[in-house]
Enzyme design. Structure first.
Site, PDB file in Angstrom:
ATOM      1  N   HIS A 303       0.816  -1.206   0.000  1.00 51.14           N
ATOM      2  CA  HIS A 303       0.000   0.000   0.000  1.00 51.14           C
ATOM      3  C   HIS A 303       0.855   1.264   0.000  1.00 51.14           C
ATOM      4  CE1 HIS A 303      -3.900  -2.130   1.416  1.00 51.14           C
ATOM      5  NE2 HIS A 303      -3.892  -1.940   0.112  1.00 51.14           N
ATOM      6  N   ARG A 410     -19.780   7.778 -14.651  1.00 53.94           N
ATOM      7  CA  ARG A 410     -20.302   6.424 -14.444  1.00 53.94           C
ATOM      8  C   ARG A 410     -21.147   6.424 -13.168  1.00 53.94           C
ATOM      9  NH1 ARG A 410     -14.703   6.103 -14.953  1.00 53.94           N
ATOM     10  NH2 ARG A 410     -13.928   5.330 -16.960  1.00 53.94           N
ATOM     11  N   GLU A 544     -21.620   1.530 -28.876  1.00 57.26           N
ATOM     12  CA  GLU A 544     -20.724   0.453 -28.427  1.00 57.26           C
ATOM     13  C   GLU A 544     -21.152  -0.919 -28.931  1.00 57.26           C
ATOM     14  OE1 GLU A 544     -20.774   0.452 -24.126  1.00 57.26           O
ATOM     15  OE2 GLU A 544     -22.870   1.069 -24.083  1.00 57.26           O
ATOM     16  N   ASP A 568     -15.903  -1.428 -25.260  1.00 58.72           N
ATOM     17  CA  ASP A 568     -16.887  -2.454 -25.605  1.00 58.72           C
ATOM     18  C   ASP A 568     -17.091  -2.566 -27.111  1.00 58.72           C
ATOM     19  OD1 ASP A 568     -17.508  -3.668 -23.219  1.00 58.72           O
ATOM     20  OD2 ASP A 568     -19.040  -2.212 -22.678  1.00 58.72           O
ATOM     21  N   CYS A 615     -15.532   8.236 -25.431  1.00 59.11           N
ATOM     22  CA  CYS A 615     -15.233   8.133 -24.003  1.00 59.11           C
ATOM     23  C   CYS A 615     -14.508   6.841 -23.655  1.00 59.11           C
ATOM     24  CB  CYS A 615     -16.506   8.269 -23.171  1.00 59.11           C
ATOM     25  SG  CYS A 615     -17.760   7.014 -23.548  1.00 59.11           S
TER      26      CYS A 615
END
Length: 657
Positions: A303, A410, A544, A568, A615
């Site tokens: 991390h 999104r 898409e 996609d 996009c």
């Protein structure tokens, strides 16, 4: 009740995906187990889940018993089949574990070309730095080793539980701060889960009941759990051993009434030197003042490395005992690209590193000048360079690089973050904040784009052989108007506060657009009747699917804009699962078939006089941007890290004319 699946989570259930999986499991009343190779563990324990070492492409079984067992299995299976599970909060270049460099060789001592002593560690975060050494070697905690009397045990248990609660409360306060990045927030949340996990706390309480004092018990229990992580054949899980030790240390400090040595006094540009440092401590440190990080412990998947990469801080980790050579150093030079550390460099080395640091700074500065640039095509057409984001926490990063609005918001994360479907008010508040932040630029919000590959509490998805070709995106939304109308009403309300545009995913036929428009009109009429302020918005579609490409001329007459989703689109055009490594070479946006689909779409949009944007990941590629613009695209949306370079590319095109 049980169901098996193949895990698609990128790199498997390491720290943050495991934390998210456990959080999802805890949202159900049922007892839930995850089974791999015949071994079953509680799905509500982060540590046990991580130690099961579930890797990508392995088969597992989710087993549940209780009133909501069906819902639990559906949601958890959906999560396991989601390649981006647990990584939603890590947006930002270099911020995810998936972006980690490959593990390096064992640290060695070497010398630079001019003979200056050089230490070799793990190249954990790229970049070079030179600055004053800031040694951070807090004293090691040792337990008193005192045996408890029988009447002391209950009090010691309470003392331990209070210390755990105190550590969790500290972490909660850290998580509540606005200045914590989304990636760092995910790391702190994972550490908080470890602090409360039964695998650690249960072992400590067992040792206390056997007569160990709390501090000694915590040290022993943390060592045991960390050893379990170290023994797993997985470098991501090996790195979690450091997290367990860091959490154990924090609990011990509370028990001892001590504070950790502060990093608040680190000078500007200093190189932080430590044998080990907790991710929680680094996440709270003044990161903008830190020039570089050097640690004895840690690796490329720790991390510490992830935090360093997400903040652009060069880091060399895993030096082992050789880090002790830096305890008394006055100046240190580090090369995060090669994993080199030079102690008290000579004049020639200082000059070389200073030159390299300056060159890197000039490159960054050269891009920064494009922050406020409005890219213009040679004919005077403005090219909007916008950001792809998934949460309000990412707004600042997009603004800092000069994003001209949002080309893709999104909304899935808003739904995935909660155990219940978000209310209309919650959605309206989120979309309004987004609109206000980027006004007067446009914000394109993609309506809920989920399917059986993503876990959303409150929506039951059918068992599908291929969720990417199933009940997802606009298909699911139109079948569930109770969910879809709530989102559309929220978007209408948010449109009052800025330039909201709405984009429909997975469109395959015109009827999907007309049915959506009818719902929008119905929602607007309801809001008007209720006296709720609202405004209209432009309605567009993602291109898409091959079907959308082939009917693009007709679609263009029905919508206000196109946005090409290359990820996609490439998958569907090439009939190649983009998550399947055996056909990875087919997932190439530059394939003539894909580029033809993009050109056909652009031509249809330009002919209809509507905006055509992109996009997908390809929108940020400098080698492809000139081609896309020549096709007629006037909007490119990408990760914030790519925005300034994209603006530079477009500016160079105009200058060539």
């Amino acid at each position: 009740m049980e169901r098996s699946t193949i895990v698609r989570v990128h790199e498997g259930l390491h720290a943050r995906p495991a934390t998210r999986f456990v959080k999802l499991a805890k949202g159900f009343e049922s007892d839930v187990e995850l089974v791999k190779d015949g071994k079953a563990v509680s799905a509500k324990s982060s540590v046990k889940l991580m130690l099961l070492a579930v890797k990508e492409n392995q088969e597992v079984t989710v087993r549940a018993s209780g009133a909501d067992a069906i819902e639990a299995i559906e949601a958890l299976i959906g999560y396991l089949e989601n390649p981006r599970a647990g990584l939603d909060d890590e947006a930002g270049e270099g911020g995810s574990e998936a972006a980690a460099p490959a593990p390096q060789a064992t640290p060695t001592a070497a010398a630079s070309a001019d003979g200056t002593p050089k230490l070799q560690g793990v190249a954990a975060s790229e970049g070079v730095a030179i600055g004053p050494a800031f040694a951070h070697f807090p004293a090691e905690i040792e337990g008193p080793g005192r045996r408890l009397l029988a009447d002391e045990i209950d009090g010691e248990l309470e003392r331990f539980r209070g210390a755990v609660a105190s550590v969790q409360a500290r972490m909660d306060r850290t998580l509540a701060k606005d200045n914590l990045s989304a990636g760092d927030r995910g790391i702190v949340a994972a550490l908080r889960d470890i602090a409360a996990d039964d695998s650690l706390t249960g072992e400590v309480e067992k040792l206390i009941k056997e007569g160990d004092d709390a501090v000694s018990a915590v040290i022993a229990a943390a060592a045991a759990v960390a050893a379990d992580f170290s023994a797993v054949d997985d470098h991501y899980l090996n790195a979690r051993a450091d997290d367990v030790h860091a959490v154990g240390r924090q609990i011990c400090l509370v028990l001892l009434g001590q504070d950790e040595v502060s990093l608040e006094t680190i000078p500007q540009g200093a190189i932080l030197i430590a044998d080990d440092i907790g991710a929680w401590d680094l996440a709270r440190a003044p990161l903008k003042r830190i020039g570089g990080v050097v640690c004895g412990h840690g690796g490329a998947t720790s991390h510490i490395a992830i935090i360093a990469r997400s903040h652009g801080i060069p880091a060399v980790l895993g030096l082992g005992d050789k880090v002790n050579a830096l305890r008394t150093a006055s100046q240190v030079a580090i090369d995060g690209n090669a994993g080199h550390v030079i102690v008290d460099p000579d004049e020639a080395t200082r000059a070389d590193f200073s030159r390299r640091v300056e060159a890197a700074a000039q490159e960054r500065a050269g891009l920064k000048i494009f922050k406020g640039v409005t890219p213009i095509r040679a004919d005077g057409t403005v090219i909007e360079v916008a950001a792809n984001i998934g949460s309000l926490e990412e707004i600042e990063a997009a603004q800092e690089v000069g994003a001209m609005g949002v080309g893709l918001f999104r909304t899935e994360l808003l739904f995935m973050r909660h155990m219940h479907l978000p209310s209309e008010d919650m959605q309206a508040e989120t979309y309004s904040a987004l609109a206000k932040a980027f006004a007067p630029h446009s914000v394109i919000v993609r309506t809920l784009d989920i399917g059986g590959d993503k876990p959303i509490a409150g929506i039951e998805f059918p068992d599908e052989e291929n969720p990417f070709l199933g009940w997802r995106g606009i298909r699911m939304c139109l079948d569930r108007p109770d969910i879809f109308k709530r989102q559309l009403r929220a978007l209408l309300r948010a449109a009052v506060h800025g330039n909201i545009k709405v984009m429909l995913p997975m469109i395959s036929e015109i009827a999907e657009v007309t049915r959506t428009r009818a719902l929008v009109e119905e929602c607007a009429a309801e809001l008007k009747a209720e006296g709720v302020p609202h405004a209209g918005f432009d309605l567009g579609v993602m291109i898409e699917t091959p079907a959308a490409v082939l009917i693009a001329p007709a679609l263009a007459k029905e919508v206000a804009f196109f946005s090409i989703g290359t990820n996609d689109l490439t998958q569907y055009i090439m009939a190649a699962d983009r998550l399947n490594p055996t056909v990875a070479k087919l997932n190439d946006v530059t394939n003539p078939a894909v580029m033809s689909a993009i050109e056909l779409t652009a031509r249809a949009g330009v002919a209809a006089g509507i905006m055509v944007g992109m996009c997908g990941e390809a929108a940020g590629r400098p080698d492809l941007i000139p081609t896309f613009i020549k096709m007629g695209l006037t909007e490119l949306s990408m990760s914030p890290a790519s925005i300034q370079r994209a603006k530079k590319t477009i500016a160079a095109m105009a200058a060539e004319k």
